[in-house]
Motif scaffolding. Sequence first.
Motif, PDB file in Angstrom:
ATOM      1  N   ILE A 445       1.238  -0.805   0.373  1.00  0.00           N
ATOM      2  CA  ILE A 445      -0.124   0.207   0.120  1.00  0.00           C
ATOM      3  C   ILE A 445       0.581   0.906  -0.270  1.00  0.00           C
ATOM      4  O   ILE A 445       1.854   1.506   0.509  1.00  0.00           O
ATOM      5  CB  ILE A 445      -0.466   0.303   1.302  1.00  0.00           C
ATOM      6  N   THR A 446       0.729   2.265  -0.766  1.00  0.00           N
ATOM      7  CA  THR A 446       1.275   3.044  -0.752  1.00  0.00           C
ATOM      8  C   THR A 446       0.599   4.282   0.115  1.00  0.00           C
ATOM      9  O   THR A 446      -0.684   4.554   0.029  1.00  0.00           O
ATOM     10  CB  THR A 446       1.070   4.070  -1.871  1.00  0.00           C
ATOM     11  N   GLU A 447       1.760   4.898   1.154  1.00  0.00           N
ATOM     12  CA  GLU A 447       0.531   6.079   2.481  1.00  0.00           C
ATOM     13  C   GLU A 447       1.305   7.232   2.239  1.00  0.00           C
ATOM     14  O   GLU A 447       2.405   7.409   1.493  1.00  0.00           O
ATOM     15  CB  GLU A 447       0.836   5.549   3.747  1.00  0.00           C
ATOM     16  N   THR A 448       0.564   8.588   1.823  1.00  0.00           N
ATOM     17  CA  THR A 448       0.982  10.178   1.646  1.00  0.00           C
ATOM     18  C   THR A 448       0.419  10.504   2.666  1.00  0.00           C
ATOM     19  O   THR A 448      -0.289   9.786   3.369  1.00  0.00           O
ATOM     20  CB  THR A 448       0.680  10.130   0.243  1.00  0.00           C
ATOM     21  N   GLY A 449       0.386  11.885   2.967  1.00  0.00           N
ATOM     22  CA  GLY A 449      -0.175  12.414   3.413  1.00  0.00           C
ATOM     23  C   GLY A 449       0.761  13.369   4.898  1.00  0.00           C
ATOM     24  O   GLY A 449       1.675  12.912   4.857  1.00  0.00           O
ATOM     25  N   GLU A 450       0.413  14.226   5.649  1.00  0.00           N
ATOM     26  CA  GLU A 450       1.263  14.528   6.931  1.00  0.00           C
ATOM     27  C   GLU A 450       0.719  13.868   7.583  1.00  0.00           C
ATOM     28  O   GLU A 450       0.248  13.590   8.757  1.00  0.00           O
ATOM     29  CB  GLU A 450       0.561  15.896   7.453  1.00  0.00           C
ATOM     30  N   ARG A 455      -7.089  13.255  13.999  1.00  0.00           N
ATOM     31  CA  ARG A 455      -7.935  12.393  14.245  1.00  0.00           C
ATOM     32  C   ARG A 455      -8.834  13.036  12.621  1.00  0.00           C
ATOM     33  O   ARG A 455      -9.694  14.189  12.181  1.00  0.00           O
ATOM     34  CB  ARG A 455      -9.504  12.594  14.979  1.00  0.00           C
ATOM     35  N   ALA A 456      -9.328  12.304  11.518  1.00  0.00           N
ATOM     36  CA  ALA A 456      -9.759  12.338  10.241  1.00  0.00           C
ATOM     37  C   ALA A 456     -11.350  13.163  10.700  1.00  0.00           C
ATOM     38  O   ALA A 456     -11.944  12.157  11.233  1.00  0.00           O
ATOM     39  CB  ALA A 456      -9.487  10.359   9.497  1.00  0.00           C
ATOM     40  N   GLU A 457     -11.337  13.681   9.169  1.00  0.00           N
ATOM     41  CA  GLU A 457     -12.468  14.203   8.887  1.00  0.00           C
ATOM     42  C   GLU A 457     -13.897  13.420   8.787  1.00  0.00           C
ATOM     43  O   GLU A 457     -14.228  13.553   9.352  1.00  0.00           O
ATOM     44  CB  GLU A 457     -12.388  15.382   7.947  1.00  0.00           C
ATOM     45  N   SER A 458     -12.864  12.665   8.669  1.00  0.00           N
ATOM     46  CA  SER A 458     -14.349  11.423   8.166  1.00  0.00           C
ATOM     47  C   SER A 458     -15.018  10.537   9.210  1.00  0.00           C
ATOM     48  O   SER A 458     -15.908   9.299   9.255  1.00  0.00           O
ATOM     49  CB  SER A 458     -13.771  10.341   6.763  1.00  0.00           C
TER      50      SER A 458
END
Length: 702
Positions: A445-450, A455-458
């Motif tokens: 799996i490719t992970e990206t982001g800060e 807590r995720a908005e979703s």
Amino acid sequence: MSKAKTTGTGKRKQAKGSTPARDTHRAVGGELHQVAGGEHPALTTNQGLGLSDNQNSLKANPRGPALLEDFILREKITHFDHERIPERIVHARATGVHGFFELTASLKQYTSARILTEVGEKTPVFTRISTVAGGAGSVDTPRDIRGFAVKFYTKEGNWDLVGNNIPVFFIQDAIKFPDLIHAVKMEPDRGFPQSATAHDTFWDFISLTPESMHTVMWIMSDRTLPRSLRMIEAFGVHSFRLINAAGESTFVKFHWRPKLGLQSTIWDETVKISGADQDFHRRDMFDAIAAGNFPEWEFAVQLFTQEQADSFPFDHLDATKLIPEELVPLKVIGRMVLDRWPNNFFAETEQVAYCPSHVVPGIDFSNDPLLQGRLFSYLDTQLSRLGSPNFHQIPVNAPKCPFANHQRDGHMQMAQPAGRVAYEPNSLSDNSPRETPNGFHSAAITETGEKGRIRAESFADHYSQARQFYLSQTAYEQAHIASALVFELSKVEHPHIREVMVGHLLHIEKDLAKRVAAGLGLDTLPDAPVAAAPVKKMAPSPALQIIGKMKATLAGRAIGILIADGSDGAVIKKIKKAAIDAGASVKIIAPTVGGAKLADGTMLAADGQLAGTPSVLFDAVAVILSDKGAKALSMEGAAIDFVRDAFGHLKAIAIDQGGQVLLKNANVGQDAGVVDANDKNAFIAAAKTRQWDREKSVRTLA
Ligand code: HDD
């Protein structure tokens, strides 16, 4: 003073025809302290030294002080002093049973895990079903979630599916788990309540944790009051991944569905069961296994792709959300049968060590942050609970497939690896054991982001599925949820906690909030707290009901027949046979355990004495009495409670003329669920279900 030596080895005579309980136990557990040929081995110390006297410690004189020299006394007492290990911080109270899993439909397209691809292959399992909050000695029947942990001893290593009987969880992130558990366990300054959510610290935490609202709806439903551990559903809760031979991954949720159907009790019934039989669920399982009525569950999966997941109106990585069956249908792929009671409770049920991190090639984790925390916590807790990194060598934990590596030594090491090589790579031992291409591979799996503590908005929608759950219930179930909330919150001493909770309920369903507010005596409705995300409209999901999933059956159920001197033996026999033919177990209950003298002068032995065998222990009852018997029992509180409770708990009651007298004297009404004992078909039909329509006549629900 004589030097008389007392020994406890005298042979006891066994009453003719009586079967001591321990013989039954032996039949179930199969453990006999006998060597071949029926010879009993000698009693020895742990070093094999034969004991000539196990009754008296070594003393300086017959009435004198015990001697330090008594190594036999010291060994025995020292071992006893160390018998207990730390109980589980949660899920301490449990019932464990061996069995097997059989695959009925292959998932080869989705996974390389052999256990999910080889149809017809049977895999041994050990399943431990637990309550959460209470200690190891607490009652079986508090209002609580049931843990449902299955260890599959697969040919590719142990796979532990550590789930619950509720498909969602209180919190979204593992970092909150210690807070949740500290809030629900007995309060630390006073040491109570034991195994109950009805107290301030639990509801304080919950009222400040809106993400828990969906699970709160589930725990306030009768799902937390199961009739039997054989009649609960269970769920793997999180999304996991299946990975096929080509390395492609598909999301999966795991479900267990009981063959006997779902069935719960009613709150008042549960409270009384707790008093009548603290071990109600464990005993029920033990008796079922001993009778050869092996509990069975269907194993089902919900499979979905990343694209489907992206289209859901919730985030499937959030463990406070479920995927409605109407959105992703369940596919049944196997069955689990539990058929063997453990030989030894401590060795197996207590020492079994489940870890969600125990997976097999072809099964992998999702990014659910609750699951990610669990992957650490369970191994860690086994180290403190079982005391050594060698806990995998305890028979109940050991894989049944070969396993080999270079891990060595440690406390209680049982293995004796030979040779001079304990490292890899090596040339001195043909580099064995070696890595295998068929071993475990994580999903690519490719992970990206800060990076950050975010807590995720979703994850922000805390009420939509709570509302969906409530609106999916029948009116009876909704009323039980409202009553449960009133009961629980009325035990909370701080009024502000009650008000905040009613505020949350306003987001879930206004009518529910009003019912609970009225039950708590609140004059005005409090303000609803600000919701982090708007409440969405979601279609009701009937699959979330209990009543919709009950089965009209007597299989696995119990019928109690109350009799007294003068009862009609022919009617008793007829009812008993009809109930047994319909799959129920039957117990005769009489004022004395010796039984009753029937109208024809014969004695009928009782299985239970009236005061110790109340009607809460049965699914339906029959009351077969002579006029004289009815008159005598009308003076007995236990008999009055027997019929009142059976009626109040919505059970079918079969009566003859004397039974009718007892009902009348107990002020118990008549309705469609109270039937003539001579009409066995009517009784069996009524006994297969609860008399829901009766409920409004027996209690005021909030
Ligand atoms: Fe847990 C035991 C189920 C969240 C930490 N858990 C335990 C057991 C079950 C579950 C059935 C008993 C296993 C047995 O019979 O021995 N737990 C769950 C489910 C969860 C969950 C379904 C959420 C979906 N648990 C959870 C979190 C943490 C833990 C978030 C910690 C971060 N659980 C534990 C533990 C226990 C445990 C403290 C206590 C005894 C044990 O593990 O072996 O590590």
